[in-house]
Design a protein around this motif. Structure first.
Motif, PDB file in Angstrom:
ATOM      1  N   VAL A 272      -3.329   6.651 -51.801  1.00  0.00           N
ATOM      2  CA  VAL A 272      -2.748   5.334 -51.537  1.00  0.00           C
ATOM      3  C   VAL A 272      -1.366   5.525 -50.923  1.00  0.00           C
ATOM      4  N   ARG A 273      -1.221   5.036 -49.683  1.00  0.00           N
ATOM      5  CA  ARG A 273       0.069   5.176 -48.984  1.00  0.00           C
ATOM      6  C   ARG A 273       0.571   3.857 -48.423  1.00  0.00           C
ATOM      7  N   GLY A 274      -0.238   2.809 -48.564  1.00  0.00           N
ATOM      8  CA  GLY A 274       0.140   1.525 -47.985  1.00  0.00           C
ATOM      9  C   GLY A 274       0.290   0.437 -49.031  1.00  0.00           C
ATOM     10  N   THR A 275       0.723  -0.725 -48.580  1.00  0.00           N
ATOM     11  CA  THR A 275       0.860  -1.894 -49.444  1.00  0.00           C
ATOM     12  C   THR A 275       0.282  -3.104 -48.718  1.00  0.00           C
ATOM     13  N   ASP A 276      -0.019  -4.130 -49.506  1.00  0.00           N
ATOM     14  CA  ASP A 276      -0.539  -5.377 -48.945  1.00  0.00           C
ATOM     15  C   ASP A 276       0.455  -6.500 -49.172  1.00  0.00           C
ATOM     16  N   GLU A 277       0.446  -7.472 -48.268  1.00  0.00           N
ATOM     17  CA  GLU A 277       1.137  -8.721 -48.548  1.00  0.00           C
ATOM     18  C   GLU A 277       0.462  -9.368 -49.758  1.00  0.00           C
ATOM     19  N   ALA A 278       1.236 -10.167 -50.497  1.00  0.00           N
ATOM     20  CA  ALA A 278       0.702 -10.761 -51.729  1.00  0.00           C
ATOM     21  C   ALA A 278      -0.577 -11.555 -51.467  1.00  0.00           C
ATOM     22  N   ALA A 279      -0.594 -12.357 -50.409  1.00  0.00           N
ATOM     23  CA  ALA A 279      -1.769 -13.185 -50.112  1.00  0.00           C
ATOM     24  C   ALA A 279      -2.994 -12.319 -49.816  1.00  0.00           C
ATOM     25  N   THR A 280      -2.778 -11.198 -49.130  1.00  0.00           N
ATOM     26  CA  THR A 280      -3.876 -10.284 -48.822  1.00  0.00           C
ATOM     27  C   THR A 280      -4.399  -9.620 -50.085  1.00  0.00           C
ATOM     28  N   ALA A 281      -3.483  -9.182 -50.928  1.00  0.00           N
ATOM     29  CA  ALA A 281      -3.889  -8.522 -52.174  1.00  0.00           C
ATOM     30  C   ALA A 281      -4.681  -9.469 -53.067  1.00  0.00           C
ATOM     31  N   VAL A 282      -4.317 -10.747 -53.071  1.00  0.00           N
ATOM     32  CA  VAL A 282      -5.048 -11.727 -53.882  1.00  0.00           C
ATOM     33  C   VAL A 282      -6.498 -11.826 -53.419  1.00  0.00           C
ATOM     34  N   ILE A 283      -6.719 -11.866 -52.109  1.00  0.00           N
ATOM     35  CA  ILE A 283      -8.087 -11.979 -51.581  1.00  0.00           C
ATOM     36  C   ILE A 283      -8.874 -10.697 -51.855  1.00  0.00           C
ATOM     37  N   LYS A 284      -8.258  -9.546 -51.612  1.00  0.00           N
ATOM     38  CA  LYS A 284      -8.949  -8.284 -51.870  1.00  0.00           C
ATOM     39  C   LYS A 284      -9.278  -8.117 -53.350  1.00  0.00           C
TER      40      LYS A 284
END
Length: 681
Positions: A272-284
């Motif tokens: 794991v080397r990346g991060t998601d925007e909060a809205a993206t993480a919620v959907i994933k």
């Protein structure tokens, strides 16, 4: 006139403690002296036995600062013979582990044994055949006091135990301690709940839910040791700092084999080397993604377009396309993993060939069937009809290929949601992809769709309120055939995807039948502090019952303006360091570097979360994002408004503030230079 030493109760108890320590030392020496030379058949057995002996020796360690026993029970009758005429009562010392003398007679009874249970549950109303309950007080490892409750004496009023209060409020430096001496009746009921059922514990700050979960693991290992030795146990925490804080609790109780991990550890199939925007993480993290993945995976299965011909010697055996289609349909209809069905397909084709052989008068056996299943024509058909799928490559394609995602997310995700989860710059390969934590959970889901995840006997999941539905599913896969203890507080949910109800969370976990218990009695947080923090509850979790502190000591609590900024914060830390115990300085993550520099300039040493404090360095500088689950004797909370503003939305920010406000066991100073959030008014 002085009391003779041999009649002095405290001297007698000290003598029993010394004798118990000698007996424990003898037990350890007996194990150390074992000779396994002639009892093992081979080097493998010898290695296993040596490891078991080493674990046993560690479990029998006598920790000088840890009392061997903390209580005594005097029964009116012998346990199990309450109805016997003239039955003589027995006396049991309750401690962290069992200790026996040279004749095998118990000197200390394990706190988990049934005979010890009344130490936690007996009362004036229900004495459970106990005439006397004695609690012991210690300074270091020395027995210095005792306190008696005569449960059958109507003239003696029920009072709060002074030693119990002192043990709860005892200053702490270093990692979390066990609570075997202070377990309360409602906690004990959860600790001793059976292995077969799952339990969810909703508990506000200071109610001891983490300790209850850890002691439940220790109890289950005691009551079901052989079974759990085979199936395994696991404690899951929110981060490494938290796991480091709790890691000494189970070893102190003699349990050395319980694995501890974070959810990220469980799903570490890729780097794991990346991060998601909060809205993206919620959907994933949404449970709908499980169905998207299932559709995408099974889209690789295609109906056969022609039959298969198997050549054996001079004979040719043909399985027609309609029969192959039926085999594929049956495998798709069965609720088995993609990989298991793929392995079954060549065997099913081979079976169809064997049926033809038998009709032709041959008598094939299993070896023939296996040979047919390995036939080149059969293998080629399986490869084309039911191909192998790499889970990471499957997720890579979903996140990189808009058409592929749209095909399998139709009716599940909106176009906006699909656009949110797609990578702006698609990765070329699994290794080059900058996977996020939410992506790793998707890969774990895909991995389980292909091959079943190994299930453990029992899993403890702490700070569970912060998990996404997909993370719950990842944990649930680790205990499909076992049980779970879920610990959390809905008011402390500080992720954008935090769960709103335990019923929903337990459904995602696969433990919808779990019993939900609520702990509302606060043992750790002082009355004034928890009352102040509870002002936030109507704004962050209006349905929850506020914690009611049972502490007689209201604690130290002060709210101060800080016109000189960090100088006032440093002064508050210096003031609290003059008291005994640990001190935590909690601040919004963005303010931590500035505060670290100010502490260094003032010559005040400090450590970060997860680092060991010492008697010389008792201050921990804690980013608010890492404060959950941690406790300190005294806390300085810097700039509450900055803590709230550091989160993506106000509700999450107020929950983060609620966590930060409730980390103190004995005292709290709130400093602010920009005013307090209006919700605290």
């Amino acid at each position: 006139m002085s009391t003779p030493v041999h009649d002095d109760p405290l001297s007698k108890e000290r003598s029993h403690l010394a004798a118990s320590r000698s007996a424990l030392r003898a037990m350890r020496e007996d194990v150390e002296s074992l000779d396994i030379t002639d009892v093992t058949a081979n080097w493998v057995n010898a290695a296993v036995l040596e490891a078991q002996i080493e674990q046993r020796i560690k479990a029998l360690a006598d920790l000088s600062e840890t009392p061997l026993f903390f209580g005594r029970l005097d029964y009116l009758h012998a346990p199990g013979a309450e109805q016997a005429e003239g039955g003589e009562g027995e006396r049991f010392y309750v401690g962290r582990r069992h200790v026996h003398d040279a004749d095998g007679d118990p000197m200390v009874i394990d706190w988990r044994a049934p005979v010890s249970q009344p130490f936690y549950r007996a009362s004036k109303k229900d004495p459970q055949d106990v005439s006397l309950r004695r609690r012991f007080g210690y300074t270091g490892g020395d027995l210095t006091a005792y306190e008696d409750e005569h449960l059958l004496d109507p003239a003696e009023a029920a009072t709060t135990s002074r030693l119990l209060q002192e043990e709860i409020e005892r200053p702490r430096v270093g990692p979390m301690r066990d609570i075997v001496a202070t377990i309360q009746p409602e906690q004990d009921e959860i600790v001793r709940a059976g292995l077969a059922g799952s339990v969810c514990v909703q508990g506000g700050p200071g109610t001891g839910k983490t300790a209850v979960g850890l002691h439940r693991v220790a109890y289950l290992l005691y009551a079901h040791r052989e079974r759990l030795a085979r199936t395994g146990t696991l404690v899951i925490g929110p981060n490494r700092s938290f796991l480091h804080y709790i890691e000494q609790v189970l070893p102190a109780l003699g349990e050395l084999t319980v694995r501890q991990a974070t959810v990220d550890d469980l799903v570490a199939h890729v780097e794991v080397r990346g991060t998601d925007e909060a809205a993206t993480a919620v959907i994933k993290g949404d449970a709908r993604m499980a169905e998207v993945l299932r559709r995408a995976l099974y889209s690789h299965v295609v109906p056969p377009t022609e039959g298969v011909v198997v050549v054996r010697g001079s004979r040719r055996w043909r399985v027609p396309v309609y029969e192959l289609e039926e085999i594929v349909r049956e495998l798709l209809a069965r609720d088995i993993r993609y990989g298991a069905a793929r392995e079954a397909l060549p065997q099913r084709i081979a079976h169809a060939v064997l049926v033809q052989m038998e009709r032709a008068g041959e008598a094939p056996d299993d070896r023939v069937q296996n040979a047919v299943a390995r036939n080149a024509a059969v293998k080629a058909l399986v490869k084309s009809v039911w191909p192998q799928v790499d889970p990471a490559k499957l997720v890579l394609r979903l996140l990189a290929d808009a058409d592929f995602l749209a095909e399998h997310a139709e009716g599940l995700l909106t176009q906006e949601e699909q656009k949110a989860v797609l990578w702006a710059k698609p990765a070329r390969s699994v290794k080059s992809a900058r996977w996020s934590p939410a992506d790793a959970v998707l890969i774990d889901e895909a991995t389980d769709l292909i091959e079943r995840t190994h299930s453990l006997g029992h899993v403890v999941l702490d700070e569970a309120q912060d998990l996404s539905p997909m993370q719950y599913r990842a944990v649930g896969r680790r205990c499909t055939t076992g049980s779970a203890t879920v610990l959390g507080d809905l008011a402390q949910g500080t992720t954008p995807w935090a769960t709103r109800s335990w019923a929903e969370a337990l459904g995602h976990l696969g433990k919808g039948e779990a019993v939900v218990e609520e702990l509302t009695a606060g043992f750790r947080v002082p009355t004034d502090v928890i009352a102040y923090a509870s002002r936030l509850l109507p704004h962050i979790a209006p349905g929850l019952t506020p914690v009611a502190s049972i502490r007689e000591n209201p604690g130290f609590f002060d709210i101060r303006t800080a016109p000189d900024g960090t100088a006032d914060v440093v002064a508050a830390c210096r003031e609290l360091l003059e008291r005994e115990g640990s001190v935590g300085l909690i601040a919004a993550d963005a303010r931590v570097p500035e505060l670290a520099a100010a502490l260094a300039a003032a010559g005040i040493g400090h450590v970060g979360p997860g680092e060991e404090t010492t008697h010389a360095t008792r201050l921990t500088l804690v980013p608010a994002s890492l404060a959950k689950g941690l406790e300190y004797d005294y806390v300085v909370l810097d700039e509450p408004r900055a803590v709230v503003d550091g989160e993506p939305d106000e509700r999450t920010g107020l929950r983060r503030l609620y966590v930060a406000l409730t980390r103190a066991v004995s005292g709290l100073i709130v400093t602010h230079g920009t005013g307090l959030p209006p919700q605290l008014a």
